[in-house]
Design a protein around this motif. Structure first.
Motif, PDB file in Angstrom:
ATOM      1  N   ALA A 199       4.456  -2.982 -31.188  1.00  0.00           N
ATOM      2  CA  ALA A 199       3.294  -2.182 -30.552  1.00  0.00           C
ATOM      3  C   ALA A 199       3.772  -0.978 -29.781  1.00  0.00           C
ATOM      4  N   ALA A 200       4.206  -0.643 -29.004  1.00  0.00           N
ATOM      5  CA  ALA A 200       5.027   0.436 -27.991  1.00  0.00           C
ATOM      6  C   ALA A 200       6.141   0.460 -28.135  1.00  0.00           C
ATOM      7  N   PRO A 201       7.366   0.877 -29.936  1.00  0.00           N
ATOM      8  CA  PRO A 201       8.596   0.683 -29.263  1.00  0.00           C
ATOM      9  C   PRO A 201       9.350   1.105 -28.122  1.00  0.00           C
ATOM     10  N   GLY A 202       8.736   2.730 -27.780  1.00  0.00           N
ATOM     11  CA  GLY A 202       9.066   3.060 -26.965  1.00  0.00           C
ATOM     12  C   GLY A 202       8.559   2.778 -25.328  1.00  0.00           C
ATOM     13  N   PHE A 203       8.407   1.565 -25.019  1.00  0.00           N
ATOM     14  CA  PHE A 203       7.770   0.994 -23.948  1.00  0.00           C
ATOM     15  C   PHE A 203       8.802   0.007 -23.396  1.00  0.00           C
ATOM     16  N   PRO A 204       9.456   0.231 -21.786  1.00  0.00           N
ATOM     17  CA  PRO A 204      10.622  -1.034 -21.550  1.00  0.00           C
ATOM     18  C   PRO A 204      10.458  -2.561 -21.658  1.00  0.00           C
ATOM     19  N   ILE A 205       9.809  -2.770 -22.315  1.00  0.00           N
ATOM     20  CA  ILE A 205       9.220  -3.707 -22.415  1.00  0.00           C
ATOM     21  C   ILE A 205      10.601  -5.048 -21.963  1.00  0.00           C
ATOM     22  N   SER A 206      11.687  -5.104 -22.682  1.00  0.00           N
ATOM     23  CA  SER A 206      12.574  -5.747 -22.938  1.00  0.00           C
ATOM     24  C   SER A 206      13.509  -5.111 -21.553  1.00  0.00           C
ATOM     25  N   ASP A 207      12.923  -5.019 -20.504  1.00  0.00           N
ATOM     26  CA  ASP A 207      13.272  -4.511 -19.186  1.00  0.00           C
ATOM     27  C   ASP A 207      12.272  -5.277 -18.142  1.00  0.00           C
ATOM     28  N   LEU A 208      11.159  -4.953 -18.797  1.00  0.00           N
ATOM     29  CA  LEU A 208      10.296  -5.051 -17.483  1.00  0.00           C
ATOM     30  C   LEU A 208       9.891  -6.692 -18.130  1.00  0.00           C
ATOM     31  N   ALA A 219      16.433 -18.591 -16.590  1.00  0.00           N
ATOM     32  CA  ALA A 219      17.183 -17.927 -18.203  1.00  0.00           C
ATOM     33  C   ALA A 219      17.112 -16.321 -17.315  1.00  0.00           C
ATOM     34  N   ASN A 220      15.195 -16.569 -17.102  1.00  0.00           N
ATOM     35  CA  ASN A 220      14.200 -15.059 -17.208  1.00  0.00           C
ATOM     36  C   ASN A 220      15.436 -14.331 -16.084  1.00  0.00           C
ATOM     37  N   LEU A 221      15.304 -14.596 -14.459  1.00  0.00           N
ATOM     38  CA  LEU A 221      16.615 -13.960 -14.508  1.00  0.00           C
ATOM     39  C   LEU A 221      18.091 -13.304 -14.729  1.00  0.00           C
ATOM     40  N   ALA A 222      18.722 -14.303 -15.317  1.00  0.00           N
ATOM     41  CA  ALA A 222      20.088 -14.354 -16.001  1.00  0.00           C
ATOM     42  C   ALA A 222      19.890 -13.050 -17.081  1.00  0.00           C
ATOM     43  N   THR A 223      18.539 -12.677 -17.725  1.00  0.00           N
ATOM     44  CA  THR A 223      18.118 -11.873 -19.187  1.00  0.00           C
ATOM     45  C   THR A 223      17.960 -10.805 -18.108  1.00  0.00           C
ATOM     46  N   GLY A 224      17.127 -10.807 -17.299  1.00  0.00           N
ATOM     47  CA  GLY A 224      16.472  -9.379 -16.214  1.00  0.00           C
ATOM     48  C   GLY A 224      17.543  -8.557 -15.698  1.00  0.00           C
ATOM     49  N   PHE A 225      18.561  -9.421 -15.313  1.00  0.00           N
ATOM     50  CA  PHE A 225      19.822  -8.524 -14.553  1.00  0.00           C
ATOM     51  C   PHE A 225      21.007  -8.214 -15.193  1.00  0.00           C
ATOM     52  N   GLY A 226      20.952  -9.171 -16.863  1.00  0.00           N
ATOM     53  CA  GLY A 226      21.471  -8.777 -17.913  1.00  0.00           C
ATOM     54  C   GLY A 226      23.203  -8.817 -17.644  1.00  0.00           C
ATOM     55  N   LEU A 227      23.057 -10.799 -16.675  1.00  0.00           N
ATOM     56  CA  LEU A 227      23.869 -11.558 -16.391  1.00  0.00           C
ATOM     57  C   LEU A 227      24.369 -12.691 -17.882  1.00  0.00           C
ATOM     58  N   ASP A 228      25.944 -12.743 -17.849  1.00  0.00           N
ATOM     59  CA  ASP A 228      25.948 -13.511 -19.159  1.00  0.00           C
ATOM     60  C   ASP A 228      27.056 -14.427 -18.556  1.00  0.00           C
ATOM     61  N   VAL A 229      25.920 -15.660 -18.512  1.00  0.00           N
ATOM     62  CA  VAL A 229      26.486 -16.798 -18.260  1.00  0.00           C
ATOM     63  C   VAL A 229      25.909 -18.085 -18.999  1.00  0.00           C
ATOM     64  N   GLY A 230      26.938 -19.225 -18.031  1.00  0.00           N
ATOM     65  CA  GLY A 230      26.412 -20.327 -19.034  1.00  0.00           C
ATOM     66  C   GLY A 230      26.029 -21.132 -18.292  1.00  0.00           C
ATOM     67  N   ASN A 231      25.467 -22.259 -18.616  1.00  0.00           N
ATOM     68  CA  ASN A 231      24.759 -23.012 -18.615  1.00  0.00           C
ATOM     69  C   ASN A 231      25.013 -23.685 -17.562  1.00  0.00           C
TER      70      ASN A 231
END
Length: 463
Positions: A290-299, A126-138
Protein backbone atom coordinates in the motif's frame (compact mmCIF):
# COMPACT_ATOMS: atom_id res chain seq x y z
CA UNK A 1 -21.70 -27.44 47.59
CA UNK A 2 -20.68 -24.91 50.19
CA UNK A 3 -20.11 -21.38 48.98
CA UNK A 4 -16.72 -19.78 49.59
CA UNK A 5 -16.85 -16.00 49.80
CA UNK A 6 -13.76 -14.16 48.56
CA UNK A 7 -11.88 -12.33 51.30
CA UNK A 8 -11.86 -8.59 51.48
CA UNK A 9 -8.94 -6.76 49.87
CA UNK A 10 -7.10 -6.28 53.11
CA UNK A 11 -7.76 -9.44 55.08
CA UNK A 12 -5.86 -12.68 55.11
CA UNK A 13 -7.40 -15.93 54.00
CA UNK A 14 -8.40 -18.74 56.32
CA UNK A 15 -5.08 -20.44 55.59
CA UNK A 16 -3.17 -17.44 56.90
CA UNK A 17 -2.10 -16.33 53.42
CA UNK A 18 -2.76 -12.67 52.54
CA UNK A 19 -5.44 -12.06 49.91
CA UNK A 20 -4.64 -10.76 46.45
CA UNK A 21 -4.60 -7.00 46.00
CA UNK A 22 -7.55 -5.38 44.19
CA UNK A 23 -5.92 -2.90 41.82
CA UNK A 24 -7.88 -3.22 38.55
CA UNK A 25 -10.65 -0.74 37.78
CA UNK A 26 -12.68 -0.46 34.53
CA UNK A 27 -9.85 1.17 32.54
CA UNK A 28 -7.16 -1.34 33.46
CA UNK A 29 -9.57 -4.25 32.99
CA UNK A 30 -10.52 -3.05 29.49
CA UNK A 31 -6.85 -2.67 28.51
CA UNK A 32 -6.16 -6.10 30.00
CA UNK A 33 -8.88 -7.73 27.85
CA UNK A 34 -8.01 -5.81 24.67
CA UNK A 35 -4.29 -6.37 25.19
CA UNK A 36 -4.79 -10.08 25.82
CA UNK A 37 -6.93 -10.65 22.71
CA UNK A 38 -4.75 -8.54 20.42
CA UNK A 39 -1.33 -9.93 19.76
CA UNK A 40 0.37 -12.91 18.19
CA UNK A 41 -2.69 -14.29 16.36
CA UNK A 42 -3.61 -11.38 14.09
CA UNK A 43 0.01 -10.42 13.42
CA UNK A 44 1.00 -13.94 12.33
CA UNK A 45 -2.09 -15.81 11.15
CA UNK A 46 -3.90 -13.47 8.74
CA UNK A 47 -2.09 -14.95 5.76
CA UNK A 48 -2.70 -18.55 6.85
CA UNK A 49 -6.42 -17.88 7.34
CA UNK A 50 -6.53 -16.37 3.84
CA UNK A 51 -4.74 -19.46 2.56
CA UNK A 52 -7.64 -21.60 3.80
CA UNK A 53 -10.57 -19.58 2.41
CA UNK A 54 -9.10 -17.09 -0.05
CA UNK A 55 -10.20 -13.47 -0.05
CA UNK A 56 -13.06 -14.07 2.40
CA UNK A 57 -10.52 -14.15 5.26
CA UNK A 58 -12.74 -11.77 7.22
CA UNK A 59 -15.46 -14.45 7.53
CA UNK A 60 -13.53 -16.84 9.85
CA UNK A 61 -12.59 -13.89 12.06
CA UNK A 62 -16.25 -12.80 12.16
CA UNK A 63 -17.41 -16.32 13.06
CA UNK A 64 -14.70 -16.61 15.71
CA UNK A 65 -15.90 -13.27 17.11
CA UNK A 66 -19.50 -14.54 17.36
CA UNK A 67 -18.44 -17.80 19.03
CA UNK A 68 -16.30 -15.84 21.51
CA UNK A 69 -19.16 -13.44 22.25
CA UNK A 70 -21.61 -16.28 22.96
CA UNK A 71 -19.18 -18.04 25.29
CA UNK A 72 -18.30 -14.72 26.95
CA UNK A 73 -21.92 -14.49 28.11
CA UNK A 74 -21.52 -17.77 29.98
CA UNK A 75 -18.27 -16.57 31.51
CA UNK A 76 -19.94 -13.34 32.60
CA UNK A 77 -22.72 -15.17 34.42
CA UNK A 78 -20.20 -17.30 36.27
CA UNK A 79 -17.62 -14.63 37.09
CA UNK A 80 -20.28 -12.29 38.48
CA UNK A 81 -21.80 -15.20 40.42
CA UNK A 82 -18.45 -16.49 41.71
CA UNK A 83 -15.97 -13.56 41.63
CA UNK A 84 -12.90 -15.63 42.50
CA UNK A 85 -9.65 -16.57 40.80
CA UNK A 86 -9.33 -19.91 38.93
CA UNK A 87 -11.94 -19.23 36.22
CA UNK A 88 -13.14 -22.23 34.19
CA UNK A 89 -11.62 -24.80 36.54
CA UNK A 90 -13.53 -23.34 39.49
CA UNK A 91 -16.81 -23.30 37.54
CA UNK A 92 -16.46 -26.90 36.36
CA UNK A 93 -15.52 -27.96 39.90
CA UNK A 94 -18.61 -26.31 41.34
CA UNK A 95 -20.84 -27.77 38.61
CA UNK A 96 -19.62 -31.40 38.59
CA UNK A 97 -17.51 -31.86 41.73
CA UNK A 98 -15.17 -34.32 39.98
CA UNK A 99 -11.57 -33.65 40.93
CA UNK A 100 -10.16 -35.44 37.90
CA UNK A 101 -12.30 -33.33 35.54
CA UNK A 102 -11.46 -30.15 37.44
CA UNK A 103 -7.79 -31.00 37.33
CA UNK A 104 -7.85 -31.62 33.58
CA UNK A 105 -9.72 -28.36 32.91
CA UNK A 106 -7.27 -26.50 35.11
CA UNK A 107 -4.35 -28.14 33.36
CA UNK A 108 -5.80 -27.55 29.89
CA UNK A 109 -6.37 -23.83 30.53
CA UNK A 110 -2.94 -23.48 32.11
CA UNK A 111 -1.33 -25.25 29.15
CA UNK A 112 -3.22 -23.04 26.70
CA UNK A 113 -1.75 -19.98 28.38
CA UNK A 114 1.72 -21.42 28.52
CA UNK A 115 1.69 -22.69 24.92
CA UNK A 116 0.50 -19.27 23.77
CA UNK A 117 3.15 -17.49 25.85
CA UNK A 118 5.85 -19.89 24.66
CA UNK A 119 4.98 -19.26 21.02
CA UNK A 120 4.95 -15.53 21.75
CA UNK A 121 8.39 -15.62 23.37
CA UNK A 122 9.82 -17.47 20.38
CA UNK A 123 8.20 -14.90 18.06
CA UNK A 124 9.62 -12.12 20.25
CA UNK A 125 13.13 -13.50 19.84
CA UNK A 126 12.75 -13.88 16.07
CA UNK A 127 11.41 -10.33 15.69
CA UNK A 128 14.21 -8.96 17.87
CA UNK A 129 16.78 -10.62 15.63
CA UNK A 130 15.04 -9.29 12.51
CA UNK A 131 14.60 -5.79 13.93
CA UNK A 132 18.27 -5.43 14.81
CA UNK A 133 19.45 -7.22 11.68
CA UNK A 134 21.12 -10.04 13.63
CA UNK A 135 22.19 -13.02 11.53
CA UNK A 136 22.00 -15.64 14.26
CA UNK A 137 21.15 -19.31 14.41
CA UNK A 138 18.44 -21.24 16.20
CA UNK A 139 20.49 -21.58 19.39
CA UNK A 140 20.82 -17.82 19.90
CA UNK A 141 17.13 -17.32 19.14
CA UNK A 142 16.34 -19.93 21.81
CA UNK A 143 18.53 -18.16 24.38
CA UNK A 144 16.82 -14.83 23.64
CA UNK A 145 13.41 -16.48 24.04
CA UNK A 146 14.39 -18.04 27.37
CA UNK A 147 15.82 -14.73 28.57
CA UNK A 148 12.62 -12.96 27.62
CA UNK A 149 10.53 -15.47 29.58
CA UNK A 150 12.73 -14.87 32.63
CA UNK A 151 12.04 -11.14 32.22
CA UNK A 152 8.29 -11.92 32.20
CA UNK A 153 8.87 -13.90 35.41
CA UNK A 154 10.49 -10.88 37.06
CA UNK A 155 7.64 -8.54 36.06
CA UNK A 156 5.03 -11.04 37.24
CA UNK A 157 6.74 -11.49 40.60
CA UNK A 158 7.03 -7.72 41.01
CA UNK A 159 3.26 -7.36 41.30
CA UNK A 160 0.01 -7.32 39.36
CA UNK A 161 -0.09 -3.52 39.49
CA UNK A 162 3.23 -3.31 37.68
CA UNK A 163 2.16 -6.08 35.28
CA UNK A 164 -1.09 -4.42 34.21
CA UNK A 165 0.63 -1.03 33.91
CA UNK A 166 3.15 -2.60 31.53
CA UNK A 167 0.15 -4.10 29.74
CA UNK A 168 -1.16 -0.55 29.18
CA UNK A 169 2.04 0.44 27.37
CA UNK A 170 2.28 -2.76 25.35
CA UNK A 171 -1.40 -2.64 24.38
CA UNK A 172 -1.01 0.92 23.10
CA UNK A 173 1.94 -0.13 20.93
CA UNK A 174 0.32 -3.25 19.44
CA UNK A 175 -2.94 -1.37 18.84
CA UNK A 176 -1.02 1.38 17.03
CA UNK A 177 0.52 -1.23 14.72
CA UNK A 178 -2.89 -2.58 13.69
CA UNK A 179 -4.33 0.92 13.26
CA UNK A 180 -1.31 1.75 11.10
CA UNK A 181 -2.11 -1.20 8.84
CA UNK A 182 -5.77 -0.12 8.59
CA UNK A 183 -5.06 3.57 7.90
CA UNK A 184 -2.38 2.98 5.25
CA UNK A 185 -4.61 0.36 3.59
CA UNK A 186 -7.58 2.75 3.56
CA UNK A 187 -5.38 5.42 1.90
CA UNK A 188 -4.43 2.87 -0.75
CA UNK A 189 -8.08 1.85 -1.18
CA UNK A 190 -9.22 5.49 -1.44
CA UNK A 191 -6.80 5.92 -4.35
CA UNK A 192 -8.73 3.30 -6.30
CA UNK A 193 -5.88 0.78 -6.26
CA UNK A 194 -7.56 -1.99 -4.26
CA UNK A 195 -9.41 -4.99 -5.65
CA UNK A 196 -12.54 -5.49 -3.54
CA UNK A 197 -13.67 -8.42 -5.68
CA UNK A 198 -11.15 -10.55 -3.74
CA UNK A 199 -12.97 -9.82 -0.45
CA UNK A 200 -15.90 -12.07 -1.40
CA UNK A 201 -13.96 -14.68 -3.38
CA UNK A 202 -13.63 -18.14 -1.82
CA UNK A 203 -10.51 -20.07 -2.78
CA UNK A 204 -10.13 -23.40 -1.01
CA UNK A 205 -7.80 -26.36 -1.29
CA UNK A 206 -8.91 -29.03 -3.75
CA UNK A 207 -9.45 -31.60 -0.98
CA UNK A 208 -11.74 -29.34 1.07
CA UNK A 209 -15.28 -28.12 0.59
CA UNK A 210 -16.05 -24.47 1.26
CA UNK A 211 -17.77 -25.44 4.50
CA UNK A 212 -14.82 -27.47 5.80
CA UNK A 213 -12.36 -24.78 4.68
CA UNK A 214 -14.30 -22.12 6.61
CA UNK A 215 -14.36 -24.43 9.65
CA UNK A 216 -10.59 -24.99 9.46
CA UNK A 217 -9.94 -21.27 9.02
CA UNK A 218 -12.26 -20.43 11.93
CA UNK A 219 -10.47 -22.96 14.16
CA UNK A 220 -7.23 -21.15 13.34
CA UNK A 221 -8.69 -17.63 13.56
CA UNK A 222 -10.14 -18.39 16.98
CA UNK A 223 -6.59 -18.27 18.35
CA UNK A 224 -6.68 -14.55 17.60
CA UNK A 225 -9.89 -14.15 19.68
CA UNK A 226 -8.85 -16.06 22.80
CA UNK A 227 -7.88 -13.95 25.76
CA UNK A 228 -11.21 -12.63 27.00
CA UNK A 229 -11.48 -15.68 29.28
CA UNK A 230 -8.17 -14.83 30.97
CA UNK A 231 -9.76 -11.81 32.64
CA UNK A 232 -11.98 -13.94 34.90
CA UNK A 233 -8.83 -15.27 36.57
CA UNK A 234 -8.18 -11.69 37.71
CA UNK A 235 -11.56 -11.44 39.50
CA UNK A 236 -10.01 -11.30 42.99
CA UNK A 237 -7.77 -8.43 41.85
CA UNK A 238 -10.62 -6.42 40.26
CA UNK A 239 -12.61 -3.74 42.05
CA UNK A 240 -16.37 -4.50 42.15
CA UNK A 241 -16.21 -7.27 39.52
CA UNK A 242 -19.96 -8.02 39.48
CA UNK A 243 -20.71 -4.47 38.32
CA UNK A 244 -17.95 -3.74 35.82
CA UNK A 245 -17.18 -7.11 34.20
CA UNK A 246 -20.17 -7.37 31.78
CA UNK A 247 -19.84 -3.97 30.08
CA UNK A 248 -16.05 -4.08 30.02
CA UNK A 249 -15.86 -7.58 28.54
CA UNK A 250 -18.43 -6.80 25.82
CA UNK A 251 -16.60 -3.57 25.01
CA UNK A 252 -13.21 -5.30 24.80
CA UNK A 253 -14.44 -8.14 22.58
CA UNK A 254 -16.31 -5.67 20.35
CA UNK A 255 -13.24 -3.45 19.87
CA UNK A 256 -10.94 -6.34 18.98
CA UNK A 257 -13.50 -8.06 16.74
CA UNK A 258 -13.99 -4.86 14.72
CA UNK A 259 -10.24 -4.35 14.36
CA UNK A 260 -9.69 -7.94 13.20
CA UNK A 261 -12.42 -7.78 10.56
CA UNK A 262 -11.11 -4.43 9.25
CA UNK A 263 -7.53 -5.71 9.13
CA UNK A 264 -8.52 -8.90 7.26
CA UNK A 265 -10.67 -7.00 4.73
CA UNK A 266 -7.91 -4.46 4.11
CA UNK A 267 -5.30 -7.19 3.78
CA UNK A 268 -7.06 -9.16 1.03
CA UNK A 269 -8.18 -6.00 -0.78
CA UNK A 270 -4.59 -4.72 -0.98
CA UNK A 271 -2.57 -7.91 -1.48
CA UNK A 272 -3.41 -10.91 -3.72
CA UNK A 273 -4.36 -13.91 -1.59
CA UNK A 274 -1.57 -16.18 -2.84
CA UNK A 275 1.12 -13.66 -1.95
CA UNK A 276 -0.52 -12.95 1.41
CA UNK A 277 -0.71 -16.64 2.31
CA UNK A 278 2.96 -17.21 1.48
CA UNK A 279 4.22 -14.32 3.62
CA UNK A 280 5.52 -14.99 7.14
CA UNK A 281 4.85 -11.32 7.95
CA UNK A 282 1.51 -10.71 6.20
CA UNK A 283 0.80 -7.31 7.72
CA UNK A 284 4.22 -6.03 6.68
CA UNK A 285 3.43 -7.21 3.15
CA UNK A 286 0.14 -5.30 3.22
CA UNK A 287 1.80 -2.01 4.20
CA UNK A 288 4.72 -2.49 1.80
CA UNK A 289 2.20 -2.93 -1.01
CA UNK A 290 0.00 0.00 0.00
CA UNK A 291 2.88 2.39 0.75
CA UNK A 292 6.17 1.16 -0.76
CA UNK A 293 8.15 4.09 0.63
CA UNK A 294 7.01 3.53 4.22
CA UNK A 295 9.80 2.04 6.39
CA UNK A 296 7.54 -0.74 7.67
CA UNK A 297 10.22 -3.38 7.29
CA UNK A 298 12.23 -1.56 9.94
CA UNK A 299 9.30 -0.58 12.17
CA UNK A 300 6.92 -3.54 12.23
CA UNK A 301 9.31 -6.12 13.78
CA UNK A 302 9.56 -3.87 16.84
CA UNK A 303 5.79 -3.33 16.98
CA UNK A 304 5.36 -7.10 16.67
CA UNK A 305 7.83 -7.56 19.52
CA UNK A 306 5.65 -5.45 21.79
CA UNK A 307 2.51 -7.27 20.63
CA UNK A 308 3.80 -10.76 21.35
CA UNK A 309 5.47 -9.59 24.57
CA UNK A 310 2.07 -8.44 25.78
CA UNK A 311 0.55 -11.81 24.89
CA UNK A 312 3.26 -13.62 26.84
CA UNK A 313 2.93 -11.39 29.90
CA UNK A 314 -0.85 -11.67 30.16
CA UNK A 315 -0.92 -15.41 29.48
CA UNK A 316 1.63 -16.04 32.20
CA UNK A 317 -0.40 -13.83 34.54
CA UNK A 318 -3.46 -15.97 33.77
CA UNK A 319 -1.70 -19.30 34.18
CA UNK A 320 -0.20 -18.40 37.55
CA UNK A 321 -3.50 -17.02 38.93
CA UNK A 322 -5.31 -20.15 37.78
CA UNK A 323 -2.91 -22.43 39.64
CA UNK A 324 -3.06 -20.13 42.68
CA UNK A 325 -6.87 -20.34 42.70
CA UNK A 326 -6.92 -24.13 42.45
CA UNK A 327 -4.25 -24.45 45.13
CA UNK A 328 -6.42 -22.27 47.35
CA UNK A 329 -9.44 -24.50 46.63
CA UNK A 330 -7.46 -27.62 47.55
CA UNK A 331 -7.68 -29.19 44.08
CA UNK A 332 -3.95 -28.73 43.46
CA UNK A 333 -1.08 -28.90 45.99
CA UNK A 334 -1.39 -26.20 48.63
CA UNK A 335 2.12 -24.81 48.01
CA UNK A 336 0.77 -23.25 44.79
CA UNK A 337 -1.42 -20.96 46.94
CA UNK A 338 1.57 -19.35 48.65
CA UNK A 339 1.54 -15.57 48.34
CA UNK A 340 4.51 -13.24 48.73
CA UNK A 341 4.00 -11.46 52.09
CA UNK A 342 4.83 -7.96 50.85
CA UNK A 343 4.16 -8.07 47.08
CA UNK A 344 1.02 -10.20 47.58
CA UNK A 345 1.64 -12.07 44.32
CA UNK A 346 1.24 -15.88 43.96
CA UNK A 347 4.97 -16.50 43.89
CA UNK A 348 4.95 -20.32 43.89
CA UNK A 349 2.46 -20.52 41.01
CA UNK A 350 4.43 -17.93 39.02
CA UNK A 351 7.70 -19.86 39.34
CA UNK A 352 5.99 -23.18 38.56
CA UNK A 353 4.32 -21.98 35.35
CA UNK A 354 7.51 -20.24 34.19
CA UNK A 355 9.48 -23.48 34.63
CA UNK A 356 6.99 -25.30 32.37
CA UNK A 357 7.19 -22.48 29.79
CA UNK A 358 10.98 -22.63 29.72
CA UNK A 359 10.84 -26.37 29.06
CA UNK A 360 8.21 -25.99 26.33
CA UNK A 361 10.13 -23.20 24.57
CA UNK A 362 13.22 -25.39 24.53
CA UNK A 363 11.27 -28.38 23.19
CA UNK A 364 9.54 -26.60 20.31
CA UNK A 365 12.79 -24.89 19.34
CA UNK A 366 14.57 -28.21 18.75
CA UNK A 367 13.06 -28.23 15.24
CA UNK A 368 13.48 -24.70 13.81
CA UNK A 369 11.55 -25.58 10.63
CA UNK A 370 8.40 -26.52 12.56
CA UNK A 371 5.42 -24.10 12.11
CA UNK A 372 5.54 -23.19 15.79
CA UNK A 373 2.97 -20.38 15.78
CA UNK A 374 0.40 -22.30 13.74
CA UNK A 375 0.79 -25.53 15.72
CA UNK A 376 0.87 -23.96 19.17
CA UNK A 377 -1.77 -21.39 18.23
CA UNK A 378 -4.07 -24.12 16.92
CA UNK A 379 -3.40 -26.25 20.00
CA UNK A 380 -4.21 -23.27 22.22
CA UNK A 381 -7.58 -22.76 20.53
CA UNK A 382 -8.26 -26.54 20.58
CA UNK A 383 -7.72 -26.77 24.34
CA UNK A 384 -9.71 -23.63 25.08
CA UNK A 385 -12.66 -24.52 22.85
CA UNK A 386 -12.97 -27.85 24.68
CA UNK A 387 -12.92 -25.97 27.98
CA UNK A 388 -15.44 -23.43 26.66
CA UNK A 389 -17.86 -26.26 25.86
CA UNK A 390 -17.65 -27.41 29.49
CA UNK A 391 -18.10 -23.85 30.77
CA UNK A 392 -21.26 -23.44 28.71
CA UNK A 393 -22.64 -26.67 30.18
CA UNK A 394 -21.59 -25.58 33.69
CA UNK A 395 -23.73 -22.45 33.41
CA UNK A 396 -26.85 -24.57 32.98
CA UNK A 397 -25.88 -27.00 35.76
CA UNK A 398 -25.14 -24.18 38.23
CA UNK A 399 -28.51 -22.51 37.71
CA UNK A 400 -29.68 -24.63 40.64
CA UNK A 401 -27.04 -23.02 42.90
CA UNK A 402 -28.77 -20.00 44.38
CA UNK A 403 -26.01 -17.80 45.76
CA UNK A 404 -28.22 -14.83 46.58
CA UNK A 405 -25.77 -12.60 44.69
CA UNK A 406 -26.92 -10.29 41.89
CA UNK A 407 -25.24 -11.47 38.70
CA UNK A 408 -25.35 -11.44 34.90
CA UNK A 409 -27.72 -13.96 33.27
CA UNK A 410 -26.79 -15.55 29.92
CA UNK A 411 -30.24 -17.02 29.36
CA UNK A 412 -30.92 -20.64 28.34
CA UNK A 413 -30.34 -20.53 24.58
CA UNK A 414 -26.85 -19.00 24.39
CA UNK A 415 -25.10 -21.62 26.59
CA UNK A 416 -26.57 -24.41 24.44
CA UNK A 417 -25.52 -22.69 21.21
CA UNK A 418 -22.09 -22.05 22.72
CA UNK A 419 -21.66 -25.71 23.62
CA UNK A 420 -22.57 -26.90 20.11
CA UNK A 421 -20.37 -24.38 18.26
CA UNK A 422 -17.35 -25.00 20.50
CA UNK A 423 -17.62 -28.78 20.10
CA UNK A 424 -17.98 -28.36 16.33
CA UNK A 425 -14.66 -26.48 16.22
CA UNK A 426 -12.99 -29.15 18.40
CA UNK A 427 -13.96 -32.39 16.68
CA UNK A 428 -11.49 -33.51 13.97
CA UNK A 429 -14.09 -34.44 11.32
CA UNK A 430 -15.81 -31.04 11.50
CA UNK A 431 -13.03 -28.59 12.39
CA UNK A 432 -10.52 -29.52 9.67
CA UNK A 433 -7.63 -29.27 12.14
CA UNK A 434 -4.25 -30.89 11.35
CA UNK A 435 -3.34 -34.01 13.32
CA UNK A 436 -0.35 -32.30 14.96
CA UNK A 437 -2.61 -30.13 17.12
CA UNK A 438 -4.36 -33.18 18.58
CA UNK A 439 -1.01 -34.87 19.20
CA UNK A 440 0.36 -31.91 21.16
CA UNK A 441 -2.90 -31.55 23.12
CA UNK A 442 -2.93 -35.30 23.81
CA UNK A 443 0.59 -35.27 25.23
CA UNK A 444 -0.20 -32.28 27.45
CA UNK A 445 -3.41 -33.84 28.78
CA UNK A 446 -1.64 -37.16 29.37
CA UNK A 447 0.87 -35.25 31.48
CA UNK A 448 -2.08 -33.73 33.33
CA UNK A 449 -3.50 -37.17 34.09
CA UNK A 450 -0.13 -38.30 35.46
CA UNK A 451 0.08 -35.24 37.72
CA UNK A 452 -3.49 -35.79 38.92
CA UNK A 453 -2.74 -39.40 39.84
CA UNK A 454 0.35 -38.25 41.75
CA UNK A 455 -1.70 -35.61 43.62
CA UNK A 456 -4.48 -38.12 44.40
CA UNK A 457 -2.00 -40.74 45.60
CA UNK A 458 -0.23 -38.20 47.82
CA UNK A 459 -3.51 -37.13 49.40
CA UNK A 460 -4.56 -40.76 49.95
CA UNK A 461 -1.32 -41.59 51.75
CA UNK A 462 -1.76 -38.62 54.08
CA UNK A 463 -5.38 -39.58 54.87
Amino acid sequence: MSQISPPSPTEAGSDGQPSLKRVMGPGLLLLFIVGDILGTGIYALTGQVAGEVGGAAWLPFAIAFIVALITACSYLELVTKYPQAAGAALYVHKAFGRHVLTFLVCFAVMCSGITSASAASRAFAANLATGFGLDVGNGVILLIALGFMLLVLAVNLRGVGESVKMNVVLTAVELSGLLLVILISLYFIAGGNADFSRVVAFETATDKSVFLAVSAATSLAFFAMVGFEDSVNMAEETKDPARIFPRIMFTGIGITGLIYILVSICAVAVVPVGRLAESETPLSTVVQTAAPGFPISDLLPFISMFAVANSALINMLMASRLLYGMGKQGVLPSFLAKVHPSRRTPQAAIVFTTAIALGLITFVSLSPDSPVVALLGGTTSLLLLAVFALVNVSVLVLRRDETGVEHFNAGRVLPVVGTITCLYLVLPWSSGRPVGQYQIAGVLLALGVILWVMTWWSAKRKA
